[in-house]
Scaffold this motif. Structure first.
Motif, short mmCIF file in Angstrom:
data_model
loop_
_atom_site.label_atom_id
_atom_site.label_comp_id
_atom_site.label_asym_id
_atom_site.label_seq_id
_atom_site.Cartn_x
_atom_site.Cartn_y
_atom_site.Cartn_z
N CYS A 13 0.83 -1.22 0.00
CA CYS A 13 0.00 0.00 0.00
C CYS A 13 0.86 1.26 0.00
O CYS A 13 0.56 2.22 -0.72
CB CYS A 13 -0.95 -0.01 1.19
N ALA A 73 -9.52 -12.19 -1.71
CA ALA A 73 -10.35 -11.10 -2.23
C ALA A 73 -9.56 -9.78 -2.19
O ALA A 73 -9.59 -9.00 -3.15
CB ALA A 73 -11.64 -10.98 -1.42
N LYS A 74 -8.85 -9.55 -1.09
CA LYS A 74 -8.01 -8.34 -1.00
C LYS A 74 -6.95 -8.37 -2.09
O LYS A 74 -6.66 -7.36 -2.71
CB LYS A 74 -7.30 -8.28 0.36
N ARG A 76 -7.03 -9.79 -5.00
CA ARG A 76 -7.61 -9.46 -6.32
C ARG A 76 -7.71 -7.95 -6.50
O ARG A 76 -7.45 -7.42 -7.58
CB ARG A 76 -8.98 -10.11 -6.49
N GLU A 77 -8.09 -7.24 -5.45
CA GLU A 77 -8.18 -5.78 -5.52
C GLU A 77 -6.81 -5.16 -5.77
O GLU A 77 -6.66 -4.24 -6.57
CB GLU A 77 -8.76 -5.22 -4.22
N TYR A 78 -5.79 -5.68 -5.09
CA TYR A 78 -4.43 -5.16 -5.26
C TYR A 78 -3.91 -5.43 -6.66
O TYR A 78 -3.23 -4.59 -7.25
CB TYR A 78 -3.48 -5.72 -4.21
N SER A 80 -5.71 -5.70 -9.35
CA SER A 80 -6.43 -4.76 -10.22
C SER A 80 -5.83 -3.37 -10.12
O SER A 80 -5.61 -2.69 -11.13
CB SER A 80 -7.91 -4.74 -9.84
N ASP A 81 -5.53 -2.95 -8.91
CA ASP A 81 -4.92 -1.64 -8.66
C ASP A 81 -3.56 -1.55 -9.36
O ASP A 81 -3.25 -0.55 -10.00
CB ASP A 81 -4.76 -1.44 -7.15
#
Length: 88
Positions: A13, A73-74, A76-78, A80-81
């Motif tokens: 992050c 799930a987290k 997958r978001e990362y 995509s980011d």
């Protein structure tokens, strides 16, 4: 909860936020040596993000099913980011 995953997550992050700022500031620079240096910094940072995502993926897959889904799930978001950052 996985402290290892969360450690990688914090690193990702921070790095992702810094890269986003660098991408925005680099696009404003005129072409030249300074811009090329910044672009190379961003590319190196993107490689570091890829490494962190792979580490998070390995850690998440080693967890018990009860928490595994949440971490995946987290992740997958990362991913995509990171793909959005790569397109900038």
């Amino acid at each position: 909860m996985s402290e290892v995953f969360e450690g990688y997550e914090r690193q990702y992050c921070e790095l992702s936020a810094n890269l986003s700022l660098k991408c925005n500031s680099t696009s404003l620079l005129p072409d030249g040596v300074e811009k090329n240096a910044k672009v190379n910094e961003v590319k190196s940072g993107l490689d570091d993000c890829d490494v962190l995502i792979r580490k998070m993926d390995l850690e998440a897959r080693s967890l018990q099913p009860s928490v595994k889904a949440m971490f995946l799930a987290k992740l997958r978001e990362y991913k995509s980011d990171l793909n959005k950052l790569k397109r900038i």
